[in-house]
Every structure is written in C-alpha cells, then in structure tokens.
Scaffold this active site. Sequence first.
Site, PDB file in Angstrom:
ATOM      1  N   ASP A   1       0.815  -1.216   0.000  1.00  0.00           N
ATOM      2  CA  ASP A   1       0.000   0.000   0.000  1.00  0.00           C
ATOM      3  C   ASP A   1       0.845   1.260   0.000  1.00  0.00           C
ATOM      4  O   ASP A   1       0.384   2.324   0.433  1.00  0.00           O
ATOM      5  CB  ASP A   1      -0.931   0.008   1.213  1.00  0.00           C
ATOM      6  CG  ASP A   1      -0.170  -0.079   2.533  1.00  0.00           C
ATOM      7  OD1 ASP A   1       0.906  -0.718   2.570  1.00  0.00           O
ATOM      8  OD2 ASP A   1      -0.645   0.480   3.540  1.00  0.00           O
TER       9      ASP A   1
ATOM     10  N   LYS B   1      -6.807  -0.465   6.387  1.00  0.00           N
ATOM     11  CA  LYS B   1      -5.702  -0.172   7.296  1.00  0.00           C
ATOM     12  C   LYS B   1      -5.585   1.327   7.521  1.00  0.00           C
ATOM     13  O   LYS B   1      -5.764   2.122   6.588  1.00  0.00           O
ATOM     14  CB  LYS B   1      -4.391  -0.704   6.714  1.00  0.00           C
ATOM     15  CG  LYS B   1      -3.266  -0.759   7.734  1.00  0.00           C
ATOM     16  CD  LYS B   1      -1.900  -0.721   7.088  1.00  0.00           C
ATOM     17  CE  LYS B   1      -1.545   0.687   6.666  1.00  0.00           C
ATOM     18  NZ  LYS B   1      -0.126   0.833   6.296  1.00  0.00           N
TER      19      LYS B   1
ATOM     20  N   GLU C   1      -3.653   0.119  13.597  1.00  0.00           N
ATOM     21  CA  GLU C   1      -2.181   0.204  13.573  1.00  0.00           C
ATOM     22  C   GLU C   1      -1.672   1.412  14.361  1.00  0.00           C
ATOM     23  O   GLU C   1      -1.493   2.490  13.809  1.00  0.00           O
ATOM     24  CB  GLU C   1      -1.665   0.270  12.131  1.00  0.00           C
ATOM     25  CG  GLU C   1      -0.134   0.306  12.055  1.00  0.00           C
ATOM     26  CD  GLU C   1       0.410   0.363  10.630  1.00  0.00           C
ATOM     27  OE1 GLU C   1       1.646   0.377  10.480  1.00  0.00           O
ATOM     28  OE2 GLU C   1      -0.379   0.407   9.676  1.00  0.00           O
TER      29      GLU C   1
ATOM     30  N   GLU D   1       1.475   2.607  15.624  1.00  0.00           N
ATOM     31  CA  GLU D   1       2.912   2.312  15.576  1.00  0.00           C
ATOM     32  C   GLU D   1       3.693   3.255  16.485  1.00  0.00           C
ATOM     33  O   GLU D   1       3.696   4.467  16.281  1.00  0.00           O
ATOM     34  CB  GLU D   1       3.456   2.416  14.152  1.00  0.00           C
ATOM     35  CG  GLU D   1       4.956   2.124  14.106  1.00  0.00           C
ATOM     36  CD  GLU D   1       5.571   2.157  12.717  1.00  0.00           C
ATOM     37  OE1 GLU D   1       6.781   1.896  12.609  1.00  0.00           O
ATOM     38  OE2 GLU D   1       4.845   2.447  11.743  1.00  0.00           O
TER      39      GLU D   1
ATOM     40  N   LYS E   1      -2.277  -4.240  14.255  1.00  0.00           N
ATOM     41  CA  LYS E   1      -0.968  -4.192  13.592  1.00  0.00           C
ATOM     42  C   LYS E   1      -0.032  -3.327  14.427  1.00  0.00           C
ATOM     43  O   LYS E   1       0.102  -2.131  14.186  1.00  0.00           O
ATOM     44  CB  LYS E   1      -1.087  -3.649  12.166  1.00  0.00           C
ATOM     45  CG  LYS E   1       0.252  -3.630  11.408  1.00  0.00           C
ATOM     46  CD  LYS E   1       0.086  -3.295   9.941  1.00  0.00           C
ATOM     47  CE  LYS E   1       1.450  -3.241   9.255  1.00  0.00           C
ATOM     48  NZ  LYS E   1       1.347  -3.071   7.785  1.00  0.00           N
TER      49      LYS E   1
ATOM     50  N   SER F   1       2.422  -8.520   8.771  1.00  0.00           N
ATOM     51  CA  SER F   1       1.858  -7.613   7.776  1.00  0.00           C
ATOM     52  C   SER F   1       3.023  -6.755   7.313  1.00  0.00           C
ATOM     53  O   SER F   1       3.175  -5.604   7.716  1.00  0.00           O
ATOM     54  CB  SER F   1       0.737  -6.754   8.371  1.00  0.00           C
ATOM     55  OG  SER F   1       0.241  -5.847   7.405  1.00  0.00           O
TER      56      SER F   1
ATOM     57  N   TYR G   1       4.449   6.892   4.977  1.00  0.00           N
ATOM     58  CA  TYR G   1       4.182   6.366   3.632  1.00  0.00           C
ATOM     59  C   TYR G   1       2.721   6.568   3.279  1.00  0.00           C
ATOM     60  O   TYR G   1       1.929   6.927   4.111  1.00  0.00           O
ATOM     61  CB  TYR G   1       4.561   4.883   3.534  1.00  0.00           C
ATOM     62  CG  TYR G   1       3.821   3.946   4.453  1.00  0.00           C
ATOM     63  CD1 TYR G   1       2.757   3.183   3.985  1.00  0.00           C
ATOM     64  CD2 TYR G   1       4.191   3.793   5.788  1.00  0.00           C
ATOM     65  CE1 TYR G   1       2.097   2.297   4.817  1.00  0.00           C
ATOM     66  CE2 TYR G   1       3.536   2.913   6.618  1.00  0.00           C
ATOM     67  CZ  TYR G   1       2.490   2.176   6.135  1.00  0.00           C
ATOM     68  OH  TYR G   1       1.849   1.302   6.976  1.00  0.00           O
TER      69      TYR G   1
END
Length: 358
Positions: free
Chosen positions: A27, A139, A183, A185, A225, A296, A358
């Site tokens: 992605d 996501k 997610e 992170e 995630k 993932s 990203y």
Amino acid sequence: MAMEFAAELIETARAISAKGKGILAADESTGTIGKRFAQISVENNQDNRRAYRELLFRTEGLEQYISGVITYEETLFDTTADGTPMVDLLKAKGIIPGIKVDMGVQPLFGTNGETVTQGITDLGKRCAKYYAQGARFAKWRAVLHIKDGSGATPSQLAIDQNAATLARYGAICQANGLVPIIEPEVLMDGEHTIEHAAACTEKVLAAVYKAMSDHHLLLEGTLLKPNMVRAGEACPTTASPVEIAMATVRVLQHVVPVAVPGITFLSGGMSEEDATVTLDAMNKLDTIKPWSLTFSYGRALQQSCLKAWLGKPENVPAAQAELTKRAKANSDAQQGIYAGGVVGAASAASTFVKNYSY
C-alpha cells in the site's frame, strides 16, 4: 455494533489470521513507491507501478503463504497490462484484497513534534466504494513518538487523539463491511531502551482498546498491527530476537483482548531476516498466546524482490522467486518452525527510515 456485517467481518478477520498465513503490505503511496524505485533506478510512473504490483499479485503459489494484500487506492481500481482488474488477480488466488484508507499524518500542534492521522472526512463513502470494488479489510496507521527516555512522549494528548481516531475509523469501516486493521505504531527512532519501549507501547495499546470499547467495535472483526517492542535504533544496547519476542508478547498479554483473532506485526525497518526470525521467536515462546501472531510486512517482504526485479521484464521470474522465498519464510515463522538462513538479494539489509511515513 456493525450487526449487518458482523458474520462477514468475523469470517474475514479469521481468514486473514489463518495458520501459516499473513499479509503482504503493498500500500505504498505514489511518493513512497517512488523512493523504492529510485533505489533501483526505476522511473516512478503508473506503468512501472502497475508492472511491479502485477508482478507481486501474479506470483505463483503466493496464496499458500499470503491471506491478504493491502493495496493503495490506485492499485485497487487499476487493471493489469491485459485489462484484468488487479483485485481479480488476488481474488482468483483466494487472497483477500485490502485498502489503506488514512490520508497520512499531520502535526499535532502544541506538542514536541507529535502527529495525528487524518482521513475521517468522507471515510464512510470511501469505504462503501472500496467494498464495492472488492476490498474486505482496511488499514489506518497512527504514529506515536518516543522522543527521549523522560516519559514525556508519547504525550497523553497524542495517545488520546490517535486512539480516538483509530477507534472512529474502525467503527466506520465495520459499518461498511471492512475489517479494520488497527495500527498504532510506536516508532523505534531514538535511543530509548527496550524496557522503555515496552512501557510506552503498553500505555498506547491500553488507550487504543479503551477507545475501541467506547466506540463499540466488534473485536472479533478487527485485527491489530502493532510495532514489535524493541530498543530505539540508536540505543547502545541492542536486544536479541528472543528478548524482543518476550517483551512484545508480554505487552500484548497485558492489554490485547482474547477476542481479537490476529495480531499482524509491522516490520518497522527491520531487515527481512530479522523480521522473520523475531516473529518465529514469538511463536516459539512457551506461553499463552490466544491470538494468531503473524506478519503484515511491506519492506520486509519486498526488499529482495525489488532488488531482483530492477524494473526489467526479464527479471520478473527471479523477483517472484524472491517474494515466494520470503513469504514462505514468514509462513514458517508464523508457525514457529522457521529454521533460519533464507538468504535473499537484500535480506540482511536494514529497511529502517527515520520518522518513517508512507
């Protein structure tokens, strides 16, 4: 609760979390894939992006190891060189298409460089459109920063804002039939120790699951995630894969409900081999693990593949062989049976990028 889609959401989340399988994260935004292409001297245009994603999706036998693929919007609606919809390549293999739905991070003003993710506006309409195109999961990446070892970051404001946004995104996805990958992170930039990373990650995940409860998410129809719990990239004391595995699983045991079917780790800039070995170490641990612990991975599945491809049609078989090799290694790691030593064109190279986006 998204009762209309409840059974489908649960079925999708379980299918993605199947034994020996994980997610290929393909992605990358147009800008990010451009950075990848620049490293192999390939021009960033739609033809090359299409050719590369088609290479990935046409890899023979990929479905033995990959249950889902996260796409970028361009890819979800794109067609192959012969006019076949990209999503049909995945569906023909029994691989579930997914979609990145966030719009990137924006500054959280009044903090020490912290961020919050945007993209809630019109998310419901976009999710309905993605579902109609064949996507069945989504996501959204939130980014939390550890600036130093003082405990000031991630700040409570950043944690609360990102947790609430992740939960809101999740509820919107479920109302439209998409399993949300949650997610949050915690970046591994900096000099912090693995102990400090564990404390910060646990605090973040606890807040996220409280927010998910407040927003009435169907946990059985979600996936997590997270980052693996590691010392900062600049920390003078590095941790072994077993130490990372133990720290990570312990945090998850403290805060992730057993109703969650799968935990699909991000690689967070680790090399391909390190990401595989550490996932394997988690699955080898003799402890309570009520969820599927799987992968993932984006960079940690594609680095050797890209280096083998170099944008040349004649290199497609070699690139696909690299992807297959790495996917099988991670499939073995998900089952705790990886023997190590799967060497690729760039398997030992770090994929770390400071303040990665990203």
